[in-house]
Design an enzyme around this catalytic site. Structure first.
Site, mmCIF file in Angstrom:
data_model
loop_
_atom_site.group_PDB
_atom_site.id
_atom_site.type_symbol
_atom_site.label_atom_id
_atom_site.label_comp_id
_atom_site.label_asym_id
_atom_site.label_seq_id
_atom_site.Cartn_x
_atom_site.Cartn_y
_atom_site.Cartn_z
ATOM 1 N N PHE A 32 12.937 -28.333 -8.023
ATOM 2 C CA PHE A 32 13.438 -28.584 -6.537
ATOM 3 C C PHE A 32 14.442 -28.586 -6.254
ATOM 4 C CE2 PHE A 32 8.565 -29.824 -5.743
ATOM 5 C CZ PHE A 32 8.047 -28.406 -5.865
ATOM 6 N N GLU A 57 4.237 -34.798 5.149
ATOM 7 C CA GLU A 57 3.985 -33.078 4.830
ATOM 8 C C GLU A 57 3.139 -32.587 3.797
ATOM 9 O OE1 GLU A 57 8.018 -31.378 5.081
ATOM 10 O OE2 GLU A 57 7.610 -30.066 3.449
ATOM 11 N N ASP A 96 14.139 -19.235 3.418
ATOM 12 C CA ASP A 96 14.848 -18.659 2.363
ATOM 13 C C ASP A 96 14.630 -17.214 2.403
ATOM 14 O OD1 ASP A 96 15.952 -21.152 1.288
ATOM 15 O OD2 ASP A 96 13.815 -21.617 0.484
ATOM 16 N N SER A 123 5.779 -39.897 8.961
ATOM 17 C CA SER A 123 5.004 -38.524 8.663
ATOM 18 C C SER A 123 4.771 -37.918 7.565
ATOM 19 C CB SER A 123 5.819 -37.611 9.746
ATOM 20 O OG SER A 123 7.167 -37.694 9.277
ATOM 21 N N HIS A 140 9.769 -39.447 6.620
ATOM 22 C CA HIS A 140 8.921 -38.257 6.546
ATOM 23 C C HIS A 140 8.725 -38.123 4.923
ATOM 24 C CE1 HIS A 140 7.335 -34.214 7.518
ATOM 25 N NE2 HIS A 140 8.213 -33.651 6.375
HETATM 26 C C1 LIG Z 1 12.281 -30.697 6.401
HETATM 27 C C2 LIG Z 1 12.332 -29.506 5.731
HETATM 28 C C3 LIG Z 1 11.338 -28.475 5.945
HETATM 29 C C4 LIG Z 1 11.235 -27.025 5.333
HETATM 30 N N1 LIG Z 1 10.073 -26.295 5.238
HETATM 31 C C5 LIG Z 1 10.111 -25.389 4.961
HETATM 32 C C6 LIG Z 1 8.910 -24.404 5.134
HETATM 33 O O1 LIG Z 1 7.939 -24.639 5.684
HETATM 34 N N2 LIG Z 1 9.015 -23.213 4.508
HETATM 35 C C7 LIG Z 1 10.156 -22.559 4.364
HETATM 36 O O2 LIG Z 1 10.080 -21.431 3.467
HETATM 37 N N3 LIG Z 1 11.329 -23.439 3.983
HETATM 38 C C8 LIG Z 1 11.203 -24.743 4.496
HETATM 39 N N4 LIG Z 1 12.264 -25.245 4.148
HETATM 40 C C9 LIG Z 1 13.704 -24.718 3.345
HETATM 41 C C10 LIG Z 1 14.299 -24.038 4.604
HETATM 42 O O3 LIG Z 1 13.608 -22.928 4.986
HETATM 43 C C11 LIG Z 1 15.575 -23.462 3.628
HETATM 44 O O4 LIG Z 1 16.497 -24.689 3.073
HETATM 45 C C12 LIG Z 1 16.533 -22.314 4.166
HETATM 46 O O5 LIG Z 1 17.230 -21.875 3.226
HETATM 47 C C13 LIG Z 1 17.147 -22.804 5.449
HETATM 48 O O6 LIG Z 1 16.633 -22.948 6.545
HETATM 49 P P1 LIG Z 1 17.117 -23.766 7.753
HETATM 50 O O7 LIG Z 1 16.153 -23.707 8.822
HETATM 51 O O8 LIG Z 1 17.476 -25.066 7.135
HETATM 52 O O9 LIG Z 1 18.366 -23.097 7.960
HETATM 53 P P2 LIG Z 1 19.452 -22.974 9.106
HETATM 54 O O10 LIG Z 1 19.498 -24.552 9.693
HETATM 55 O O11 LIG Z 1 19.610 -22.048 9.976
HETATM 56 O O12 LIG Z 1 20.628 -22.982 8.149
HETATM 57 C C14 LIG Z 1 21.031 -24.115 7.027
HETATM 58 C C15 LIG Z 1 22.463 -24.020 6.868
HETATM 59 O O13 LIG Z 1 22.819 -22.979 6.082
HETATM 60 C C16 LIG Z 1 23.984 -22.289 6.609
HETATM 61 N N5 LIG Z 1 23.745 -20.891 6.826
HETATM 62 C C17 LIG Z 1 22.551 -20.257 7.393
HETATM 63 N N6 LIG Z 1 22.494 -19.187 7.227
HETATM 64 C C18 LIG Z 1 23.865 -18.667 6.708
HETATM 65 C C19 LIG Z 1 24.802 -17.628 6.361
HETATM 66 N N7 LIG Z 1 24.008 -16.525 6.789
HETATM 67 N N8 LIG Z 1 26.181 -17.624 5.933
HETATM 68 C C20 LIG Z 1 26.725 -18.927 5.754
HETATM 69 N N9 LIG Z 1 25.642 -20.202 5.828
HETATM 70 C C21 LIG Z 1 24.648 -20.070 6.593
HETATM 71 C C22 LIG Z 1 24.431 -23.022 7.862
HETATM 72 O O14 LIG Z 1 25.553 -23.560 7.633
HETATM 73 C C23 LIG Z 1 23.194 -24.081 8.153
HETATM 74 O O15 LIG Z 1 23.813 -25.424 8.106
HETATM 75 C C24 LIG Z 1 12.201 -26.808 4.599
HETATM 76 C C25 LIG Z 1 13.545 -27.648 4.666
HETATM 77 C C26 LIG Z 1 13.337 -28.900 5.045
HETATM 78 C C27 LIG Z 1 14.765 -29.644 5.057
#
Ligand SMILES: Cc1cc2nc3c(=O)[nH]c(=O)nc-3n(C[C@H](O)[C@H](O)[C@H](O)COP(=O)(O)OP(=O)(O)OC[C@H]3O[C@@H](n4cnc5c(N)ncnc54)[C@H](O)[C@@H]3O)c2cc1C
Length: 311
Positions: A225, A23, A115, A21, A275
């Site tokens: 990054f 991105e 983020d 895939s 990916h």
């Molecule tokens: C494949 C991929 C695609 C991405 N695409 C985008 C995108 O399109 N746009 C973008 O803006 N970002 C993107 N990101 C980055 C991502 O949004 C950031 O890493 C963000 O900080 C965490 O999102 P998440 O969904 O991984 O969080 P989650 O899965 O909700 O949390 C990630 C980890 O952080 C810890 N955590 C979460 N919240 C807290 C808290 N409040 N206190 C303590 N620990 C906590 C948890 O243990 C969890 O394991 C991408 C990352 C990946 C790996």
């Protein structure tokens, strides 16, 4: 003599096809739009499993992400996956985006927390009326429409996560909420991925954990990054790009060699799905896919022997 690498001895028969895939990020200018579409047109004949389009920090690219996904649906045979985050939006606002995607014919969302609006490193506080994290968003999406949902995974732990165990608990919550695939943050040492995969499987998570591969188009940028994403950059990688700041042609050859080495080692360990973070550039990714046996028109053409690990 060295044994032949699995990746060099693809046999017909006990075959497991390679699936990839790609991105992309939504373009800001007409020139960037052209670059993106050049990349999409070059990579599309490899018939990726899906192509995903990122969502800018704080939903800043909402319209552009939507427009890019819609154009992919309208002008290609590709299956688009729209990234979506919870940042700075109420549940109702996020739900409306999901409903609009479903209405437009999008069947796949990459669901993320995102983020903090102040940038990586700032403490994250969910919007008062918003989804709290990735798992909460996955659950919300499954209440709105029957869509495929992919999520993130972090072989080196998310920087916000206190421990690897807490990180894996979040991954499990995302799987339990309905996610069917995790895509990893990029990594350069495959051993980190395998160690993580062992821990994930030991926690009872069965969904595929697809390695995210970042071909290093620009070492300085990749290092940047990585620092923000909590991914490590090994000294050997820095050494390979050392002295090449003003030599883009050699840098590109080194980048291809480094990524080839990484993906072929993963294939040797039985990984079949990849990916690619394309950065909207096709050439390196195209070359790596060629090495993986993909050919225009027939997608996953060259079968690989099934391995023990399924990423
Ligand atoms: C494949 C991929 C695609 C991405 N695409 C985008 C995108 O399109 N746009 C973008 O803006 N970002 C993107 N990101 C980055 C991502 O949004 C950031 O890493 C963000 O900080 C965490 O999102 P998440 O969904 O991984 O969080 P989650 O899965 O909700 O949390 C990630 C980890 O952080 C810890 N955590 C979460 N919240 C807290 C808290 N409040 N206190 C303590 N620990 C906590 C948890 O243990 C969890 O394991 C991408 C990352 C990946 C790996």
């Amino acid at each position: 003599m060295d044994p032949i690498r699995t990746s060099r001895s693809a046999k017909a028969g006990a075959a497991k096809a390679i699936r990839v895939s790609f991105e992309f990020f939504p373009p800001k200018t007409a020139e960037m739009e052209q670059t993106l579409w050049d990349a999409i047109r070059r990579l599309a004949p490899l018939r990726p499993n899906f192509v995903s389009v990122t969502y800018g920090a704080g939903g800043s690219t909402r319209e552009r992400t939507h427009a890019t996904v819609k154009r992919i649906l309208a002008e290609t045979m590709l299956t688009p996956a729209a990234h979506l985050t919870c940042v700075a939006a109420t549940r109702a606002e996020v739900d409306a985006v999901v409903a609009a995607y479903a209405q437009a014919g999008v069947r796949h969302i990459v669901a993320l927390r995102g983020d903090p609006p102040g940038g990586i490193g700032e403490p994250y506080s969910p919007h008062p009326g918003g989804y709290r994290n990735g798992a909460d968003l996955v659950a919300g999406i499954s209440r709105i429409a029957d869509l495929e949902v992919s999520v993130s995974a972090y072989p080196e732990k998310h920087p916000d996560s206190p421990t690897v165990a807490a990180d894996i608990d979040m991954l499990k919550a995302k799987a339990d909420a309905g996610a069917t695939r995790a895509i990893t943050q990029f990594f350069f040492e495959n051993s980190l991925y395998f160690r993580y995969l062992d821990r994930v499987r030991a926690s009872g998570i069965a969904m595929p954990i697809v390695p995210g591969i970042l071909p290093v188009q620009n070492f300085k940028q990749a290092k940047n990054f990585a620092a923000r994403a909590g991914a490590s950059v090994p000294d050997w990688l820095a050494a390979r790009f050392d002295g090449l700041d003003d030599d883009p042609a050699t840098r590109k050859l080194i980048a291809a060699a480094v990524a080839a080495e990484q993906v072929l080692d993963l294939v040797d360990h039985g990984v079949t799905d990849f990916h690619f973070y394309t950065m909207n550039r096709a050439d390196l990714v195209y070359a790596i896919c060629h090495l993986l046996g993909l050919r225009p028109g027939n997608g996953a053409a060259v079968p690989h022997p099934a391995g023990e690990r399924v990423g």
